[in-house]
Design an enzyme around this catalytic site. Structure first.
Site: not given
Ligand code: G6P
Length: 645
Positions: A2, A27, A74, A100-101, A518, A522, A525, A541, A640
Site C-alpha cells: 500500500c 507497493r 494491496w 497502510n498496515g 531464485e 523470478k 513472479e 526423490h 514490493k
Molecule cells: C516481497 C517482494 C519480494 C521480496 C520479499 C522480501 O514479497 O515481492 O521481491 O523478496 O518481499 O522483501 P524484503 O524487502 O524483505 O527483502
C-alpha cells in the site's frame, strides 16, 4: 505494501498526489483513490485496479484543492473492489483517511461503533478510523476543542484505541489547512518544500519535489499545515525533529529509456556490484603471502590488516559461535548463499530461517549468536517482527546470550535501520521493479564481504586464498557487463520458445542451489509460469515424476565440487525427454551433448559463481514475461514490500 501520499501547499493537490502514487504503485495496485478538501467538502474519487483507472475517473472532476491525500492499495481486508478502496470516510463524509498496515482490533471497534449508529460501507479494517476520529471530534471532552490542535487531538485519541501496525494520513473538511499523519510500525516520511509539504510511505514519491525529508518514528504523529510541520508523540507531547537530506535523485526512479524498470535494474548490476565492492573492500589492503605474512603477524602479535572494511562494532564478533539469519522471499535466497559462505569460508555454523516461520517457532537459544535480518526494503513485517522477538527474548539474559543484531538492507533509513544499530547497506540504489534483481546480487556481495571479514578475523583462509577470492570478486562487474552484452539478445530469442510453457524445473547444487530457487521464483513472479527450484541431487526423490518433453529443466552447472554431479542429474532429466538448458561457462563436447540450449556465463570459480549464474535466469524470466505481454514491473497479487504479516 500500500502506498500513501499527501500534499498541502499552494499548488493543485490532485496532480501531485497522482504523480506520487505513480511512484508508489509498486507497493500495491489493486485500487487507488484520492481525497481533497474543496469548497468545504471532502471530495473523494476512487477506482478499482491500476492507477490509470483512477486517472480516467478524475477526468472532468478536477478541482483546485491545495490539500489532499492519496492511496494505492494491496488488498488485505476485503476484496480489491472500489468500495474497499481508500480513502475511507466517516458517516458525515467530513473525515477522510488512508492507511497502510493492519488494524488488528478492527472487529471489536466496528461492533462498538455500529452499536452507536455508525454505518459501514466497506469490508476493510481502515474504515473504523474515520468513524472513530469523527466521534472524538464531536466529543466535548477531547482536549483543545476550538483550538488549532483539535483535529490532531481527535486523531491522537482515535489512534490510542488502535492495535496493529499502521501508517495513516487524515484530512477533514472542517480543518482545511492541515493533514495529520501517524506512524506505528509502518513507514511514513514527510517532504519539506518551499511553503509546501508532502508526505509519502516511501521516498521515491518525494524525490521530484524535495530532498529534505523527515521519517516519522513509531509512536509519532505529525501535523502538516502551510506554515510548517509539528511532530508529537502518542502522549501528545511535542517533539523536536530535524529533516535530513535524501540521497536519491529523480533519475533513479525513471525508466531512462528501458522498456521496464526490471530490465533497467538488471543492466544496473555491474555498476551496483562495483559500488558495493568499493564500499567494503579495503583498497589499501596488500596481501602478504607465505612466510612474509606469518613473520609480520607474529612480530606484531596481532591480526594483519583486514581486506574488508565493514565498519561494524567488534562486539558483534566477540567469541562468535553461531549465526542465525532471518529473511523472506528473495532475501531468504540470498541468505542461503550467505550461509554457505559463512560456513565454508569462516567456519561458523549458520542457520537461515523464514522470518514468518521463526516468529512462531523460534529455535532454542544459542550462546554468542549473531542474528542477521536481511531485507532489501527494511520494511518486511515478518522480518522486523522476528528480529524484534529475538531481541526481546535475549534481553536480560546472561552476557553470552545478549542480542547481537545486524541488518542487511538497501534502505538504511527504513524501519530496520531505526531498529538495528549495526547495518550493512547494499548500495543498489532504489529498486522499483517488484521482482528483486540488483538488490539480490548486492545482498550476495555483502555476504561475501561479511564472510571474508569473519574468515580474516578467525584466520580460516590462507592469505593467498583470500587474495584469489578478492581478485575474483573485483572482476565480477566486468564479467556481468560482458554477460549482459553477449547474452541478452540470445536469451531473448530463446525465451520466445517458452512463452507457452506451463512448467519449469531449476536445478542447482551446493552454493548454486539457492540460485535455482531464485531462478524459479523470478519466473513464477513475473511470468506466472509454474516453476520449481530443486537441489539437483534430490530431483530423483520426487520432481523427476513431473518430467516429460513439455517440462524444460534449467541446470546450473558450474565447474567445481558438484559440476559432474549436476551433469549426471541433468542426464537423468534428459533421459525423461526433458529439454535441458545449461547455465554454464563450459562449452566443450560433453556440455554440448548434454544440454539442448546453453545460457553461457563467463568462466568463474564455483565459490563466486552465484552472482553470475543468477543473471541469465533473471533475463530469461524477464523476456518470457515480456513476450507473454505481462506487466513485468507490477506482477499480479504481489507488492514490493510486504508490510503486513
Ligand atoms: C516481497 C517482494 C519480494 C521480496 C520479499 C522480501 O514479497 O515481492 O521481491 O523478496 O518481499 O522483501 P524484503 O524487502 O524483505 O527483502
Amino acid at each position: 505494501m500500500c502506498g500513501i501520499v499527501g500534499y498541502i501547499g499552494p499548488q493543485a493537490a490532485t496532480e501531485i498526489l497522482i504523480g506520487g502514487l505513480e511512484k508508489l504503485e509498486y507497493r500495491g495496485y489493486d485500487s487507488a483513490g484520492v481525497a481533497t478538501v474543496w469548497e468545504g467538502e471532502v471530495q473523494c474519487v476512487r477506482a478499482k485496479g491500476k492507477l490509470h483507472n483512477l486517472r480516467e475517473k478524475l477526468n472532468g472532476r478536477e478541482n483546485l484543492a491545495q490539500i489532499g491525500i492519496g492511496h494505492t492499495r494491496w488488498a488485505t481486508h476485503g476484496k480489491p473492489e472500489e468500495y474497499n478502496a481508500h480513502p475511507h470516510m466517516d458517516s458525515a463524509q467530513r473525515v477522510a483517511v488512508v492507511q497502510n498496515g493492519i488494524i488488528e482490533n478492527y472487529r471489536e471497534l466496528r461492533e462498538e461503533l455500529k452499536q452507536r449508529g455508525h454505518k459501514f460501507l466497506s469490508e476493510t479494517d481502515t474504515e473504523v478510523i474515520p468513524h472513530l476520529i469523527a466521534e472524538y471530534l464531536l466529543d466535548s471532552s477531547t482536549p483543545d476543542l476550538n483550538q488549532d490542535t483539535h483535529l490532531l487531538e481527535a486523531v491522537r485519541q482515535a489512534v490510542n484505541r488502535l492495535e496493529g501496525a499502521f501508517a495513516l494520513a487524515v484530512i477533514c473538511a472542517d480543518y482545511t489547512d492541515e493533514i495529520i499523519l501517524v506512524r506505528q510500525q509502518a513507514p511514513l516520511t514527510i517532504g519539506f518544500g518551499q511553503g509546501e509539504f508532502f508526505c509519502a510511505s516511501d521516498t521515491p514519491a518525494l524525490v521530484s519535489h524535495t530532498s529534505a525529508v523527515l521519517s516519522l518514528e513509531n509512536g509519532e504523529l505529525a501535523r502538516l499545515t502551510p506554515l510548517g510541520v509539528e511532530v508529537y508523540n502518542f502522549e501528545g507531547a511535542r517533539l523536536k525533529k530535524m529533516p535530513r537530506t535524501l540521497n536519491i535523485t529523480p533519475g533513479q526512479v525513471e525508466k531512462q529509456g528501458f522498456r521496464h524498470f526490471m530490465l533497467k535494474e538488471i543492466y544496473e548490476q555491474p555498476g551496483v556490484v562495483r559500488t558495493c565492492l568499493d564500499t567494503y573492500l579495503n583498497s589499501d589492503w596488500h596481501p602478504l603471502v607465505g612466510d612474509q605474512e606469518e613473520v609480520v603477524a607474529d612480530a606484531q602479535n596481532q591480526i594483519p590488516q583486514s581486506p574488508i572494511n565493514l565498519g561494524l562494532s567488534d562486539s558483534l564478533y566477540e567469541n562468535l559461535e553461531h549465526i542465525q539469519i532471518l529473511a523472506c522471499g528473495t532475501s531468504w535466497h540470498a541468505s542461503l548463499v550467505g550461509k554457505y559462505l559463512l560456513e565454508q569460508l569462516a567456519g561458523i555454523p549458520t542457520m537461515v530461517q523464514y522470518a514468518s516461520e521463526f516468529r512462531y517457532a523460534p529455535v532454542p537459544l544459542t550462546k554468542n549468536t549473531l542474528t542477521i535480518g536481511v531485507t532489501q526494503s527494511g520494511e518486511t513485517a515478518d522480518t522486523l517482527a522476528a528480529l524484534d522477538m529475538e531481541k526481546r527474548r535475549r534481553e536480560g539474559l546472561e552476557a553470552e546470550y545478549q542480542p547481537r543484531l545486524l541488518g542487511i538492507t538497501n534502505r538504511p533509513e527504513s524501519t530496520l535501520g531505526q531498529m538495528v544499530s549495526q547495518i550493512l547497506e547494499t548500495h543498489a540504489g532504489i529498486e522499483v521493479g517488484v521482482a528483486a534483481t540488483k538488490t539480490f546480487v548486492t545482498q550476495l556481495v555483502v555476504f561475501y564481504c561479511l564472510a571474508l571479514d569473519l574468515a580474516h578475523r578467525r584466520q580460516t583462509l590462507s592469505p593467498s586464498r583470500m587474495k584469489d577470492i578478492i581478485v575474483s570478486l573485483r572482476q565480477l562487474p566486468a564479467e556481468i557487463e560482458q554477460l549482459l552484452e553477449k547474452q541478452d539478445r540470445h536469451i531473448e530469442e530463446l525465451a520466445h520458445e517458452f512463452a507457452e510453457t506451463k512448467d519449469f524445473i531449476f536445478l542447482g547444487r551446493g552454493i548454486n542451489f539457492p540460485i535455482a530457487l531464485e531462478g524459479a521464483l523470478k519466473l513464477k513472479e513475473i511470468s506466472y509460469i509454474h516453476a520449481e527450484g530443486y537441489p539437483a541431487g534430490e530431483m530423483k526423490h520426487g520432481p523427476i515424476a513431473l518430467l516429460d518433453a513439455k517440462v524444460p529443466v534449467v541446470a546450473i552447472a558450474m565447474p567445481g565440487t558438484v559440476y559432474e554431479k549436476v551433469l549426471s542429474n541433468a542426464q537423468e532429466a534428459k533421459a525423461r525427454d526433458a529439454r535441458l538448458i545449461g547455465v554454464t561457462p563450459i562449452s566443450n563436447q560433453e556440455a554440448a551433448e548434454t544440454f539442448d540450449d546453453l545460457l553461457p556465463v563467463p568462466t568463474v570459480e564455483e565459490l563466486l559463481s552465484p552472482i553470475l549464474a543468477v543473471i541469465p535466469l533473471q533475463i530469461l524470466a524477464y523476456h518470457i514475461a515480456a513476450r507473454r505481454g505481462l506487466d513485468v514491473d507490477q506482477p499480479r497479487n504481489l507488492a514490493k514490500s510486504v508490510t503486513v504479516e
